[in-house]
Design a protein around this motif. Structure first.
Motif, PDB file in Angstrom:
ATOM      1  N   LEU A 168       0.835  -1.216   0.000  1.00 29.62           N
ATOM      2  CA  LEU A 168       0.000   0.000   0.000  1.00 29.62           C
ATOM      3  C   LEU A 168       0.862   1.255   0.000  1.00 29.62           C
ATOM      4  N   LEU A 169       1.900   1.260   0.824  1.00 31.36           N
ATOM      5  CA  LEU A 169       2.777   2.429   0.899  1.00 31.36           C
ATOM      6  C   LEU A 169       3.525   2.647  -0.415  1.00 31.36           C
ATOM      7  N   ILE A 170       4.029   1.590  -1.004  1.00 28.55           N
ATOM      8  CA  ILE A 170       4.760   1.721  -2.277  1.00 28.55           C
ATOM      9  C   ILE A 170       3.832   2.222  -3.386  1.00 28.55           C
ATOM     10  N   ILE A 171       2.612   1.700  -3.436  1.00 30.22           N
ATOM     11  CA  ILE A 171       1.644   2.189  -4.425  1.00 30.22           C
ATOM     12  C   ILE A 171       1.382   3.678  -4.183  1.00 30.22           C
ATOM     13  N   GLY A 172       1.204   4.041  -2.921  1.00 29.26           N
ATOM     14  CA  GLY A 172       0.998   5.454  -2.589  1.00 29.26           C
ATOM     15  C   GLY A 172       2.164   6.313  -3.024  1.00 29.26           C
ATOM     16  N   MET A 173       3.384   5.811  -2.843  1.00 27.09           N
ATOM     17  CA  MET A 173       4.572   6.571  -3.246  1.00 27.09           C
ATOM     18  C   MET A 173       4.647   6.720  -4.766  1.00 27.09           C
ATOM     19  N   VAL A 174       4.266   5.675  -5.491  1.00 32.67           N
ATOM     20  CA  VAL A 174       4.248   5.769  -6.958  1.00 32.67           C
ATOM     21  C   VAL A 174       3.230   6.826  -7.387  1.00 32.67           C
ATOM     22  N   LYS A 178       2.220   9.376  -5.712  1.00 30.99           N
ATOM     23  CA  LYS A 178       2.654  10.719  -5.311  1.00 30.99           C
ATOM     24  C   LYS A 178       3.860  11.205  -6.111  1.00 30.99           C
ATOM     25  N   TYR A 179       4.896  10.359  -6.208  1.00 34.33           N
ATOM     26  CA  TYR A 179       6.167  10.825  -6.765  1.00 34.33           C
ATOM     27  C   TYR A 179       6.377  10.518  -8.243  1.00 34.33           C
ATOM     28  N   VAL A 180       5.693   9.510  -8.758  1.00 30.76           N
ATOM     29  CA  VAL A 180       5.894   9.151 -10.171  1.00 30.76           C
ATOM     30  C   VAL A 180       4.784   9.732 -11.036  1.00 30.76           C
ATOM     31  N   THR A 181       3.535   9.431 -10.691  1.00 29.92           N
ATOM     32  CA  THR A 181       2.425   9.922 -11.517  1.00 29.92           C
ATOM     33  C   THR A 181       1.940  11.302 -11.086  1.00 29.92           C
ATOM     34  N   HIS A 182       2.367  11.747  -9.896  1.00 29.97           N
ATOM     35  CA  HIS A 182       1.964  13.050  -9.351  1.00 29.97           C
ATOM     36  C   HIS A 182       0.441  13.216  -9.332  1.00 29.97           C
ATOM     37  N   THR A 183      -0.259  12.101  -9.026  1.00 25.85           N
ATOM     38  CA  THR A 183      -1.718  12.137  -9.009  1.00 25.85           C
ATOM     39  C   THR A 183      -2.277  12.564  -7.670  1.00 25.85           C
ATOM     40  N   THR A 184      -1.793  11.926  -6.617  1.00 29.65           N
ATOM     41  CA  THR A 184      -2.322  12.228  -5.284  1.00 29.65           C
ATOM     42  C   THR A 184      -1.312  11.800  -4.222  1.00 29.65           C
ATOM     43  N   GLU A 185      -1.390  12.450  -3.090  1.00 25.25           N
ATOM     44  CA  GLU A 185      -0.556  11.995  -1.986  1.00 25.25           C
ATOM     45  C   GLU A 185      -1.395  11.288  -0.933  1.00 25.25           C
ATOM     46  N   GLY A 234      -2.518   8.281  -1.045  1.00 30.28           N
ATOM     47  CA  GLY A 234      -2.006   6.919  -0.862  1.00 30.28           C
ATOM     48  C   GLY A 234      -0.873   6.862   0.146  1.00 30.28           C
ATOM     49  N   VAL A 235      -0.014   7.875   0.149  1.00 31.44           N
ATOM     50  CA  VAL A 235       1.090   7.917   1.109  1.00 31.44           C
ATOM     51  C   VAL A 235       0.545   8.217   2.505  1.00 31.44           C
TER      52      VAL A 235
END
Length: 152
Positions: free
Chosen positions: A20-26, A28-35, A37-38
Motif C-alpha cells: 500500500l505504501l509503495i503504491i501510494g509513493m508511486v 505521489k512521486y511518479v504519476t503526481h496524481t495524489t498523496e 495513498g502515502v
C-alpha cells in the motif's frame, strides 16, 4: 492465538502495508496524481510496523531468541517484504511454536521481561488493550514529530 500464527499474520500484514505504501509513493512521486495513498498507506504501514515490532519483542522473549535473532527480526520490518522470509527462517529454525512458553501451564518466568510477557499472556484482553495504547501513543508522537526533514 499461538506465537506462530500471530507472528505469521503480522509478517504478512507488513507485506500488505508495504505494498500500500509503495503504491501510494508511486502515485505521489511518479504519476503526481495524489498523496492520499502515502498518507493512508503510510499510516496503516506505520501502525502495523509498530505492532510487528512489539510482537517480535514479545515472541523473542517468550521463545528466548538470541539478541541477534531478535534484532534481525526487528530489522526485517524496515526492509520491504523481508518479514515473510524472516518468519519462514524463524519457522525452519524452530524459533516459533504453537504454545506460549510463558503462558498458562508453561514455564515460570525468570527475568523481568519474562514476567511482563507472562502477565500479558495471563491477561490477554488487558495485554491487547495496553499494546493498542502503546502503538497508538507511539504513532501519535511520531505524527506529532512529523517526517524527517533534510538538514541544510
Amino acid at each position: 492465538m499461538s506465537p506462530r500464527l500471530l507472528y505469521r499474520r503480522l509478517a504478512q500484514a507488513e507485506v500488505v502495508t508495504w505494498t500500500l505504501l509503495i503504491i501510494g509513493m508511486v502515485l505521489k512521486y511518479v504519476t503526481h496524481t495524489t498523496e492520499l495513498g502515502v498518507r493512508i498507506g503510510g499510516m496503516v504501514h506505520g501502525v502495523v510496523f509498530l505492532a510487528y515490532a512489539l510482537v517480535t519483542v514479545v515472541v523473542a522473549i517468550d521463545r528466548r531468541w538470541p539478541v541477534g535473532t531478535a534484532l534481525t527480526g526487528l530489522a526485517s520490518a524496515v526492509v520491504p517484504y523481508a518479514t515473510v522470509p524472516f518468519e519462514s527462517y524463524a519457522e525452519r529454525r524452530g524459533l516459533l511454536a504453537d504454545r506460549w512458553r510463558l503462558g498458562a501451564g508453561g514455564e515460570a518466568p525468570r527475568t523481568l521481561p519474562e514476567r511482563v510477557v507472562a502477565t500479558g499472556l495471563a491477561r490477554p484482553l488487558l495485554a491487547v488493550v495496553v499494546a493498542v495504547l502503546v502503538v497508538a501513543v507511539v504513532a501519535a508522537v511520531l505524527l506529532w514529530l512529523g517526517p524527517p526533514v533534510p538538514r541544510r
